[in-house]
Every structure is written in C-alpha cells, then in structure tokens.
Design an enzyme around this catalytic site. Structure first.
Site, short mmCIF file in Angstrom:
data_model
loop_
_atom_site.label_atom_id
_atom_site.label_comp_id
_atom_site.label_asym_id
_atom_site.label_seq_id
_atom_site.Cartn_x
_atom_site.Cartn_y
_atom_site.Cartn_z
N CYS A 1 0.79 -1.23 0.00
CA CYS A 1 0.00 0.00 0.00
C CYS A 1 0.82 1.28 0.00
O CYS A 1 0.26 2.37 -0.05
CB CYS A 1 -0.95 0.00 1.19
SG CYS A 1 -1.95 -1.50 1.29
N HIS B 1 -3.56 8.18 5.56
CA HIS B 1 -3.76 6.85 4.97
C HIS B 1 -5.21 6.45 5.20
O HIS B 1 -5.89 6.03 4.28
CB HIS B 1 -2.79 5.85 5.59
CG HIS B 1 -2.78 4.53 4.91
ND1 HIS B 1 -2.57 4.38 3.55
CD2 HIS B 1 -2.94 3.25 5.40
CE1 HIS B 1 -2.60 3.10 3.22
NE2 HIS B 1 -2.82 2.40 4.32
N HIS C 1 -9.78 1.90 -0.96
CA HIS C 1 -8.34 1.70 -0.78
C HIS C 1 -7.78 1.08 -2.06
O HIS C 1 -8.02 -0.10 -2.34
CB HIS C 1 -8.10 0.79 0.42
CG HIS C 1 -6.66 0.69 0.83
ND1 HIS C 1 -5.62 1.15 0.06
CD2 HIS C 1 -6.08 0.16 1.96
CE1 HIS C 1 -4.48 0.92 0.66
NE2 HIS C 1 -4.72 0.32 1.82
#
Length: 852
Positions: free
Chosen positions: A162, A294, A330
């Site tokens: 990520c 995030h 995401h």
C-alpha cells in the site's frame, strides 16, 4: 561541499478510478462528493455482500493494435493510459529528447496476476498464452508501458503493497536530484483480483457498506485504479513554458520492524517517517497546513495513525486531516498516487477534501478529520501519508505553491561497499563462495526438482488446452507443438542449483524458523554476514540503517500455498499465507529479525532486480538521506508451474551436469536456475574508515536505459543499443572513458539472446578505445540466481580488485563471439575500474562503474 537540491515540480497528471477516467471528471466527482464504492458483480460470485470501488469505465485503447491489447493485463493497460494522459497534459509526448532520458517508476502490489486467473478461478479453458508471455511477469507492466510510451531512461517496479506508488514518486524524485533525468514518470496501478479480494475478505476487515475512516463502524473498502504524474526539474519546466501543478518538497520511507501485518502500537515507524520527510524538506510541523491521511477505516490503522500525528504535531488540533479513501476506497498499490492527485486538483481551489461518511468518532480518534464537508482554506504545504503490510511507511511533503519554500542542501557522499554477504549452492558465506571460485573445479551436484502432484496435473491440463487451441504453434512456432502426454521426465530432466546443508542458527543471532521462508532465510543470512563484515552492529539505532530488496519471483512457496487455498472455495482461503505472499515479505522478515527501521523498499523488477536496488541505495547514500543502506536480492527454488513451462519452452536448460551450464557458449542452451542471496552494505567511505571497517569497493557511477522493443523479441540490435546507452551513461556519470575500464563483467543468464545483447553492447562500447578489455561472467558457478545474479558477480568483482587476480569464466569451452576477449584462464590483472552490466527479462538495462 554543500549541494543544493533541485526543485522537482509536477507538470502532468493522469487518473483512472471508480469515480472517473480523466482529470476533469475526477475533480468534478470529488467536488460533488461522489462515492465510488458499490456492490460488486465480479466478486459476488464467491462472496456475500461483496463491495468494492471498481473501475467500470469503457476505456478507449483504439490507438493500440488488437493484438497488443489482448496481450496486456489491466495493470499494464491502466499504467499506459494514465501515463499517456500525464505526458499529454505535460506537453511531452512529442519531445523525443525528453522521452529518451525519461525513466518510469511503477508502484503496484499484485502485478502479473490477471494472466493466471483462469487457473485460480478454475476456468483453465480460458487461459491465454499470449497474455501469460507478455503480462505474466511481476514487472511486465513496466516493460510494456515504457515501450508503448517511448520512454528509454530505465524502469523500476516498487512492490511495497500500500505504499508502492508514493514510494515510486520518491524514487523518481531522487533520480532527478542526481541528474539522471530532467523528467520522470511515476505511476501507480492496481486492478483488484480474486487473490487480493479474498485475502482482505478472509481477514474480516471489509466494511459492510462504505468505509468511514476514524468514525462509525470500522472496516475498509477495497478499490482499484491508477494514477500517474510527470515529475520535472523546475528550471527545465519553466524553460519550456510548462504548467506547474505542485512541487514535491521531499519524501521518506521507514520500517516498523514490528509485525508482518499489524502496525507498531507505539506508532514509532509512522512518527519516524513524518519527521524524516519534514527534515528532508527543511520544514517544521507548524508549516504543515493539511495531512492527507492513509485512513483505511480499520480500527488499528485509524487509532495508530491518530496517535502518530499527535506525537508529531505539537498543535495537532490546528491541523486539518482527512482520508480520501472514503471517496474511492483503498486502491492498494495505487492508493498514494491517486490520493495525491485528488489533493492536487482540489487544494489549489482552497478546498480541503472531507472525510465522507463521518458519523461518531471512534475511541482515541479525536482530531479534526474535516468531517463530510469541504473546508475552505488556503493550503500551501501538505503531507501525504501511506502505510502498508510489513510496516512499510511512506510520507511525501508537497507544496501547492512552487518556490514558496527554500531548497534544502546536502553533503554529497561517495558510495562505498563495506560489507558483502552471500548464500549460494557453492557456499553459505562469501568466504566459502570465493574459495570455490578460485578452485580448478567448481562444479556442484545439481539437485532434483520434484513437482507437487497438483502442479503436474495442472500443467498437463494447461498444456492440453494450449495444444488443442494451437496457442504454442501460433506464438512460438512449429517446434513448440507439444504432445501433452509426452512431457519431460521430472526426475531425469529437471535439475537446478540448490542450497543444501544449511544451518541458519550457526550464523544468526535471531532466527524464527516458524516465520522463515527459504528465500527469507537466505536473505537474513546474507544480511547478517554483510553487517558483520562491515563491523556494523544494530543496537538501538536501526533507523539509521535502510534496506532495499530486489525481487524476481518472490516468496514462491508461500504464494503457491496461498493460491492453492483459493480452490475450490475462495471464502476459505488461508489468511496465514496472505501477507507472506507479498513481494515485500522478505524485507519485512529481515527488518523484524535484525531491527532495520530506516528507508525500506522492495523492488520487483525481475531478473537483476537487485541491481535496481543498488541504484536506489546509491541515491540514498549519495544524498545523505541515510548513513547506511543494505541492498540485495534473494531467490528460492520452488517446483512451480512457471519453472515447468520455462523448461517446455526451452528457456530453461535441462541438464544433470553443472558443467553443461556454459555462459557465452557457441551452442547456448538456456539457463540453469539457482537459488541464494547476496547483500551489500553501502555507506560513505569516510564513515566506514572512522569505524574501522574496510572499504571493499566504491560505486563511482551508474547508468540505466530500456529498449522500446518489448513486443518484438527479434529486435536484439535495438536492445543491444539500449544496453550500450546504459554503459555510456555510467561512464559519463563516473567521469571516465571506455579506455579507463580494466575489466567488464556481464550477467547474461546463458540464453543466446541475452548473450548476444550483452556482447554486442560491450563490443560497440569498447571496439575503438579498448577492444581487448577482458570480459567475465560467473553465473555458471552458482546457477542463475535471478534477482541477485548481478550482485553475486559484483561480490566476485570486488575480490578481483582486491587480489588483482581474475578467475576464468567457468565451464565454457567454445565461445560464441570472436570479437570479445573472454577470460578463458585465470588472469593476473591490475584492476582499478571495473564495469558491471546487467539486464532484466523485460528489456531494462543497468551499468555500474566499480572502483577499487
């Protein structure tokens, strides 16, 4: 002497998300607070209440041939689409002089997957050999996108899950700082496939509706998409009249060195990366106007991220914070760059993106998360944070108002190698390997490859499909018409260089066999040896040491177990193998085992990926971003389907005798696989000497390039020209000429094509100034250890420089090229400067000048 950093600005952007497939519509969707998360028709086949932010737009690829579109997966097609849009917006598509030197850095988490979905999803009849050949490699999206976009400055693939795409931006930033290019293209691309969706679903971290970061019920919304930005040196951009959309002030990475999946509850790594990024930018916490978090929506992430910001910002209550994952989910490997673009298209309008779906704040989440509605504020400097499995952290500092912050300076450092560790089939430590290198007979007994029964059955079914559909014949020619009932005998024909008799506990202070994969064990042993050789003990200063790993096929056994568990029911997938199947899992294992907490990155650019790690480690040391960096690669033998297919298509040389593996031979038969690892410790030589460590060699310059011939294997001349360009760039970078090079070391795998490319490049470089330069290659000693072949050769080169003695190329009896001065017998030679060259399987080329 102080060196001023270059200003690096953004002059082009491209976007693809569940919200939109162009910048204008993406901006409008953000302003209208649209939500891209919806019921997923694709994943509802297997999972109840499957929700995702999917890319469902009809994308126009009419400028590409139908054959190329059929060859590529979405990771590659999306990278090409957003890259083209970014170059168009920057006005660079017609500037060939820029494209010639422009490099491409791609961030992705699960590449090379789509071609093999028919196997995971039990529809083997849909398997496409064309797609497997052109999109089956982890880094194939780099090669295809750079070819289609006409970029020739070299490519890298960042695979830190990520944090992959913001890390890609950081690498591109560094290459501009070092003068490798005036312009760079950074891309994040991430289609969501069954293995990824199943893993997160089984971990029970999916939100039943839409994620609401920092509030309400916890849970993430998975998404997919791609983004690209053109980074450009400020003066270059101004000189050509480019529109500037923002300035990258700095970035940093770090590693928690805590857990494979969970964040450090003290938030140490997240705090460290933010402080380091601000230090690199020369700004203070008080100057940060906004943080794009995030913000996944999961309990652990949101709480730890909030704690980290409280520790970093003295007046955190005055800092605006929001998560844009509430818009488009995401996007995993593409998350950071998509979120960065979201900021760049809204903040200049004095609109701070809200955290959508915000309800009741969760315990310990008590900051200003810009709930639900845009906030009007003039933002100059903002922070973009992303965190990943394995404790990989990345932070970028960005300004919407270029030139509003003074540039920082640094003391440019030389880059020395002060520690080397290696594990191979001919030795478990470097000293053992070097002892074998100097023996007259260095051959080893090759190990048998025993394929699992389910793999053999799958191979037979697949080959039967490929034969019946004529795919072998159409793509590879008549000689590949194969009878699926007459396959190679695995016990007789399949052999490989294998590491045997390994006893890790004899070499390691800390070793947990329950968490150690075979590749991870090799890497940790090599890492420990390199640290010991350099007299570097990690105590409580792990943040001063970085690590850059280069991977080829990664943790194959763990990945195999995970993928096999998808069948027959993906809902019962084994989550214990999910994080361990990621490319950054070996770096994670090493970081946790040894306490490495500094700049940490995993590149997965394929064969010779560790040479890419060496270029990045060089940048980090040269700019004094870290005092020391470990760079390396590791490969483990595993009897996979891909290994079997390599043999069937004659890429792999099937032999029972190691002495038949002959590099640069007239009758080339392909490569023999090897396994092992090699790690180097890089640092400033003055610091090493002050510590009492020996300088083994110095990297005085490097060059990179890539060819634009990914779809045409016959264009070896163009590929050789690309490697020649990498060599010329390395010589220029080091301030040397061809005549100054005393020894050349190649890393060809042994195939006829790779040897021809390498030798043609060497000949064209040296034919006038130094036609008799000695040429070596030592891959036949330990097998082709894909990711770290270049570093294993470099380890021997350093020994050649030290001893002023060059061992002969092993085993080859009749050489292929009379123009080249191959080292056929052990040679006494004064080596001051050596040249190391290498290539990936996708047409990416490296060259390094090494000094004694």
């Amino acid at each position: 002497m102080k060196t001023s950093r270059k200003r690096v600005v953004i002059t082009g952007m491209g976007i693809l998300s569940s919200l939109a497939e162009n910048i204008a519509d993406f901006r409008q969707a953000l302003l209208e607070k649209k939500n891209g998360v919806a019921d997923s028709e694709r994943f509802s086949t297997w999972f109840e209440n499957a929700r995702a932010a999917e890319v469902l737009h009809d994308i126009d690829y009419s400028e590409l041939s139908e054959e190329i579109v059929a060859s590529l997966d979405n990771a590659a097609l999306w990278a090409y689409k957003v890259g083209k849009d970014a170059l168009n917006q920057a006005g660079l598509t017609q500037r060939s002089e820029c494209l010639e030197e422009m490099g491409l850095i791609v961030g992705v988490s699960s590449a090379g997957t789509e071609a093999f979905l028919p196997l995971f999803e039990q529809r083997i009849q849909d398997f496409s050999l064309r797609k497997a050949l052109y999109s089956g490699g982890f880094s194939s999206c780099c090669s295809s996108a750079s070819t289609l976009l006409g970029l020739k400055g070299g490519v890298e693939l960042v695979a830190t899950a990520c944090t992959a795409s913001p890390n890609a931006v950081g690498m591109a930033f560094d290459y501009i700082q070092n003068g490798k290019s005036k312009t760079m293209l950074a891309v994040g691309t991430e289609p969501i496939y069954l293995p990824t969706f199943a893993g997160f679903y089984a971990l029970n971290v999916m939100h039943p509706d839409t994620c609401s970061p920092f509030s309400g019920n916890s849970g993430m919304s998975i998404g997919e998409g791609a983004g690209a930005i053109v980074l450009e040196e400020y003066e270059h951009a101004v000189a050509r009249g480019a529109t500037i959309y923002g300035e990258i002030l700095s970035y940093a990475t770090s590693c928690d060195a805590y857990h494979e999946t969970g964040p450090d509850p003290r938030a140490s790594g997240a705090v460290q990366v933010m402080l380091k990024a601000m230090e690199n930018a020369g700004v203070t916490p008080e100057q940060i106007d906004y943080v794009n978090a995030h913000g996944t929506g999961t309990e652990a992430n949101d709480q730890i991220e909030t704690l980290a910001m409280k520790k970093v910002f003295p007046n955190v209550e005055n800092v605006l914070i929001s998560s844009t994952k509430s818009y488009f989910g995401h996007n995993i490997g593409a998350a950071g760059i998509v979120e960065l673009i979201a900021c760049l298209v809204t903040l200049p309008e004095k609109k701070v993106l809200p955290t959508l779906n915000f309800s009741v704040a969760r315990p310990n989440c008590d900051l200003d998360y810009v709930a639900n509605d845009f906030r009007q504020k003039d933002i100059n400097i903002f922070m973009k944070n992303n965190y990943a499995f394995g404790g990989n952290n990345c932070c970028m500092i960005v300004s919407t108002k270029p030139c509003s912050v003074p540039v920082t300076t640094y003391d440019a450092k030389r880059v020395a190698i002060t520690g080397i560790g290696a594990v191979s089939a001919i030795g478990h430590q470097l000293s053992e390997i070097l002892e074998r290198v100097h023996q007259s007979d260095t051959s080893v007994e090759l190990g048998e490859i025993i394929f699992p029964e389910d793999t053999l059955q799958e191979v037979k079914e697949l080959l039967d499909v490929l034969v019946k559909t004529n795919q072998f014949k159409e793509l590879l020619g008549d000689e590949y018409v194969i009878d699926a009932n007459k396959l190679p005998d695995e016990e007789k024909d399949f052999k490989t260089y294998q590491v045997t008799g390994l006893e890790p506990r004899k070499h390691l202070r800390r070793f947990d066999p329950r968490k150690a994969t075979r590749g991870g064990t090799f890497a940790l042993m090599a890492l420990s040896e390199a640290l010991n050789m350099a007299k570097r003990r990690i105590k409580r200063d792990g943040e001063e040491l970085g690590m850059v790993m280069g991977m080829s096929r990664g943790p194959q056994e763990t990945t195999y177990k995970y993928l096999q568990s998808l069948k027959p029911d993906p809902r019962k997938v084994r989550t214990s193998e999910f994080p361990g199947s990621l490319m950054n899992s070996i770096a994670t294992f090493c970081g946790i085992s040894e306490g490495v907490k500094g700049y940490t990155t995993t590149l997965a650019t394929g064969e010779n990926a560790a040479l890419g790690a060496l270029t990045y480690g060089y940048e980090i040391i040269r700019q004094h971003l870290q005092p020391q960096v470990i760079v390396g690669g590791a490969d483990e033998y595993f009897p996979s389907m891909s290994l079997y297919m390599d043999a069937v298509t004659q890429k792999l040389h099937m032999t029972a005798d190691a002495r038949d593996y002959q590099i640069y031979a007239k009758d080339a038969k392909g490569y023999v696989p090897g396994e092992g690892a090699c790690m180097l410790l890089l640092e400033d030589p003055e610091a090493a000497v002050a510590r009492g460590a020996e300088v083994l060699a110095e990297v005085v310059g490097y060059g990179k390039s890539c060819s634009n011939s990914y779809f045409d294997a016959s264009r070896t001349d163009e590929k050789a020209s690309a490697m020649s360009l990498a060599i010329q760039r390395a010589l220029k970078d080091s301030g040397l000429n061809a005549g100054d090079i005393d020894l050349v070391c190649g890393t060809s795998s042994g195939s006829a094509e790779s040897a021809k490319i390498e030798l043609d490049a060497i000949y064209s470089t040296f034919q006038h100034e130094h036609p008799q330069v000695p040429v070596v290659n030592y891959n036949a000693l330990f097998g082709f250890v894909a990711s770290s072949a270049g570093l294993l050769n470099l380890a021997i080169l350093a020994d050649c420089i030290k001893k002023q003695s060059v061992p002969a190329i092993p085993f080859t009896r009749t050489f292929v090229d009379d123009r080249i001065n191959f080292v056929r017998q052990n040679l006494k030679l004064m080596v001051k400067h050596a040249l190391l060259v290498g290539a990936t399987e996708g047409g990416n080329y490296y060259a390094f000048v090494i000094k004694g």
